[in-house]
Design a protein around this motif. Structure first.
Motif, PDB file in Angstrom:
ATOM      1  N   UNK A 299       0.831  -1.205   0.000  1.00 13.87           N
ATOM      2  CA  UNK A 299       0.000   0.000   0.000  1.00 13.87           C
ATOM      3  C   UNK A 299       0.864   1.253   0.000  1.00 13.87           C
ATOM      4  N   UNK A 300       1.908   1.264   0.839  1.00 20.43           N
ATOM      5  CA  UNK A 300       2.810   2.421   0.893  1.00 20.43           C
ATOM      6  C   UNK A 300       3.507   2.630  -0.448  1.00 20.43           C
ATOM      7  N   UNK A 301       3.935   1.546  -1.057  1.00 20.83           N
ATOM      8  CA  UNK A 301       4.614   1.632  -2.355  1.00 20.83           C
ATOM      9  C   UNK A 301       3.668   2.176  -3.429  1.00 20.83           C
ATOM     10  N   UNK A 302       2.412   1.732  -3.387  1.00 19.53           N
ATOM     11  CA  UNK A 302       1.422   2.202  -4.363  1.00 19.53           C
ATOM     12  C   UNK A 302       1.150   3.690  -4.192  1.00 19.53           C
ATOM     13  N   UNK A 303       1.045   4.140  -2.945  1.00 14.42           N
ATOM     14  CA  UNK A 303       0.818   5.564  -2.679  1.00 14.42           C
ATOM     15  C   UNK A 303       1.976   6.392  -3.225  1.00 14.42           C
ATOM     16  N   UNK A 304       3.195   5.963  -2.925  1.00 14.31           N
ATOM     17  CA  UNK A 304       4.370   6.714  -3.384  1.00 14.31           C
ATOM     18  C   UNK A 304       4.420   6.761  -4.909  1.00 14.31           C
ATOM     19  N   UNK A 305       4.268   5.620  -5.540  1.00 16.99           N
ATOM     20  CA  UNK A 305       4.390   5.552  -7.002  1.00 16.99           C
ATOM     21  C   UNK A 305       3.279   6.348  -7.704  1.00 16.99           C
ATOM     22  N   UNK A 306       2.081   6.325  -7.139  1.00 18.03           N
ATOM     23  CA  UNK A 306       0.956   7.038  -7.757  1.00 18.03           C
ATOM     24  C   UNK A 306       1.174   8.548  -7.719  1.00 18.03           C
ATOM     25  N   UNK A 307       1.585   9.047  -6.559  1.00 15.72           N
ATOM     26  CA  UNK A 307       1.843  10.487  -6.433  1.00 15.72           C
ATOM     27  C   UNK A 307       3.016  10.888  -7.313  1.00 15.72           C
ATOM     28  N   UNK A 308       4.062  10.093  -7.267  1.00 15.99           N
ATOM     29  CA  UNK A 308       5.265  10.383  -8.056  1.00 15.99           C
ATOM     30  C   UNK A 308       4.943  10.422  -9.549  1.00 15.99           C
ATOM     31  N   UNK A 309       4.078   9.524 -10.000  1.00 17.13           N
ATOM     32  CA  UNK A 309       3.694   9.463 -11.416  1.00 17.13           C
ATOM     33  C   UNK A 309       3.007  10.761 -11.851  1.00 17.13           C
ATOM     34  N   UNK A 310       2.083  11.239 -11.035  1.00 15.62           N
ATOM     35  CA  UNK A 310       1.377  12.480 -11.370  1.00 15.62           C
ATOM     36  C   UNK A 310       2.306  13.690 -11.272  1.00 15.62           C
ATOM     37  N   UNK A 311       3.193  13.677 -10.283  1.00 14.50           N
ATOM     38  CA  UNK A 311       4.145  14.784 -10.138  1.00 14.50           C
ATOM     39  C   UNK A 311       5.066  14.870 -11.357  1.00 14.50           C
ATOM     40  N   UNK A 312       5.491  13.731 -11.858  1.00  9.32           N
ATOM     41  CA  UNK A 312       6.382  13.723 -13.019  1.00  9.32           C
ATOM     42  C   UNK A 312       5.688  14.225 -14.275  1.00  9.32           C
ATOM     43  N   UNK A 313       4.361  14.233 -14.255  1.00  8.71           N
ATOM     44  CA  UNK A 313       3.597  14.784 -15.374  1.00  8.71           C
ATOM     45  C   UNK A 313       3.206  16.236 -15.120  1.00  8.71           C
ATOM     46  N   UNK A 314       3.793  16.837 -14.091  1.00  4.97           N
ATOM     47  CA  UNK A 314       3.629  18.266 -13.857  1.00  4.97           C
ATOM     48  C   UNK A 314       2.422  18.682 -13.038  1.00  4.97           C
ATOM     49  N   UNK A 315       1.743  17.742 -12.379  1.00  2.89           N
ATOM     50  CA  UNK A 315       0.548  18.090 -11.612  1.00  2.89           C
ATOM     51  C   UNK A 315       0.873  18.411 -10.155  1.00  2.89           C
ATOM     52  N   UNK A 316       0.108  19.316  -9.597  1.00  2.00           N
ATOM     53  CA  UNK A 316       0.107  19.530  -8.155  1.00  2.00           C
ATOM     54  C   UNK A 316      -0.768  18.427  -7.562  1.00  2.00           C
TER      55      UNK A 316
END
Length: 527
Positions: free
Chosen positions: A122-139
């Motif tokens: 669950x922790x890994x999924x949370x990190x990867x999901x946020x990181x994915x959106x951040x890398x696409x320039x989203x707040x």
């Protein structure tokens, strides 16, 4: 004072209210009104959940919003699915917004029994999901679902979820009381603890299952929260979300925080709060309670004689804020509990200046009390109240005197609903006939047919509300009823009431009073 961010989720969490379904056009109109109000974020919906929400994000780009940022909502990636292939995350990217609101699990119960994965996954999924959106320039605003319940069950893991979101780059970490069952003392204590370990901006998202969503949001601010999520009128799942209509006024006027992106002076910021509350009520088809704090029709109404007398001298005596600050106004209710001050105030609305010792004041007050003792109720029946005052002053209020009337309803091969009435209008006998969808409607049309023959300016008068209340339901179909009818002539509004065991008689009496009121006011104003 610090700035408090406001995220409105009326169009997403509010749209999950049982029995509610906004049209696309209504969602766009609400977004415009929220932008005008100046909320920081408008959570437009969950683009992965339905075509309407997806279309909203396409259409909203055609609107020239000036204050608010549009946010798309979604969940962290499905367990076992690479983030680049996750439907929810990619639907947020497809929505082409600058802000994502992402929710993830923070309660071990949900991780183990709902997601059915390990705590580490669950922790890994949370990190990867946020990181994915951040890398696409989203707040990214991360909503820690069920955070308070999770913290009470396993505080170390709940905090670890927040730290993971912070490390992944989320700009705001939102603590959610998803089940709405926690008390303000619990909320405040946990928020204070979180403040010691999380450095990013902390937000709050509360539900109203215990009737404490607003209180929990406000104590969270006192404990350090600087981002609040809620809905207009408290719409939302089950018992609803925190009501921004009840949160914004205390934040601005009582706690002194800087809120909303408009550059308006503090006293001007919420002038349209009642307007937007009313619009959302109409769009949602969920009536706004007249007792709703700040914006309800009766929120600043006064009925008791002692209260009315004091308010006329000093409004602060019984009003915690100036109602004009939230687009509302003071109402003085004339009833059997009212005093002379209410009669004097009501008379002033039609240009009559009366003193407390004027005999007509006591005479009108006594008649109202006697009629209420018989079953009438004059709350908001402005036309009936003012006619009573005019009668006490010697005005002739029997301008439309009913000689006879009848209704006829035939159902069968030929359906017919007809009413015939004979009136004495200022001494002249006139007749009217009407055909309607029911006997009350036919009676109204017959009355109009008669009075317009002698008083053509009454053509401008129309009905805008008709209500019937049963007084003694134990009497069954023979129960007495109160009829309440609102009228307008396009410039002003008034209401009349009547009481009878005959619903047709009560309706006709209220209709007669409504037209009579217009006749007398017309004559008073043209003198």
């Amino acid at each position: 004072m610090d700035y408090i961010e406001i995220l409105d989720t009326t169009l997403r969490d509010g749209a999950q209210t049982t029995g509610l379904s906004f049209t696309l056009e209504e969602k766009l109109k609400i977004a415009e009104k929220l932008d005008e109000l100046g909320v920081d974020y408008i959570e437009g919906g969950w683009p992965a959940s339905n075509p309407k929400d997806y279309e909203f994000f396409r259409k909203i780009k055609d609107l020239a919003l000036t204050h608010s940022e549009i946010a798309a909502f979604g969940s962290t990636a499905k367990i076992g699915t690479p983030v680049k292939h996750d439907i929810s995350l990619n639907s947020i990217l497809d929505a082409d917004v600058s802000v994502a609101v992402l929710f993830g699990k923070s309660w071990t119960l949900h991780v183990k029994r709902v997601l059915k994965c390990s705590l580490e996954e669950n922790l890994e999924t949370i990190y990867n999901s946020i990181d994915y959106l951040k890398k696409h320039g989203l707040k990214v605003i991360f909503d820690a679902e069920h955070f308070f319940d999770g913290y009470l069950d396993d505080p170390s893991y709940a905090i670890e979820v927040l730290k993971t979101a912070e490390q992944a780059g989320a700009e705001v970490i939102v603590l959610a009381d998803t089940n709405g069952g926690n008390l303000p003392s619990t909320i405040a204590r946990i928020v204070s603890n979180v403040k010691t370990v999380i450095k990013k901006k902390i937000g709050i998202h509360t539900h109203n299952d215990s009737g404490l969503a607003v209180a929990n949001s406000l104590v969270s601010v006192e404990a350090g929260v600087r981002h609040i999520q809620g809905t207009i009128n408290g719409l939302g799942e089950r018992c609803g979300n925190a009501d921004l209509v009840q949160i914004l006024p205390p934040l601005i006027f009582k706690m002194g925080y800087n809120v909303l992106r408009t550059n308006l002076p503090r006293e001007e910021k919420l002038k349209k709060l009642r307007e937007i509350s009313t619009y959302v009520s109409e769009a949602s088809s969920i009536p706004l309670s007249p007792y709703h704090p700040y914006v309800g029709e009766y929120a600043f109404s006064h009925k008791g004689g002692v209260h009315i007398d004091a308010v006329l001298k000093e409004k602060k005596a019984y009003e915690h804020i100036d109602p004009a600050l939230v687009g509302n106004y003071t109402r003085l209710v004339v009833s059997d509990q009212a005093g002379r001050s209410a009669i004097i105030q009501e008379a002033s609305y039609i240009g009559l200046k009366l003193s407390k010792d004027h005999p007509a004041v006591e005479k009108a007050l006594q008649e109202i009390k006697e009629r209420e003792a018989k079953g009438y109720r004059f709350d908001n029946a402005t036309g009936s109240i003012r006619l009573t005052i005019l009668k006490a002053l010697g005005y002739n209020i029997d301008r439309l005197k009913v000689i006879s009337w009848r209704t006829f309803v035939e159902k069968g091969p030929t359906d017919r609903v007809e009413a015939v009435i004979t009136l004495q209008v200022d001494g002249d006998i006139v007749h009217g006939i009407g055909h309607g969808v029911g006997p009350v409607h036919a009676l109204d049309l017959a009355l109009r047919d008669a009075v317009l023959r002698r008083i053509p300016y009454l053509e401008s008068v129309r009905l805008i509300n008709y209500k019937v209340s049963v007084v003694d339901a134990g009497e069954g179909t023979g129960a007495a009823v109160r009829v309440f009818i609102e009228f307008t002539d396009g410039k002003s509004r008034w209401a009349c009431t009547a009481y009878s065991r005959n619903i047709l008689e009560a309706s006709l009496t209220a209709l007669i009073e409504g037209y009579t009121y217009k006749i007398l006011i017309h004559e008073i104003q043209t003198i």
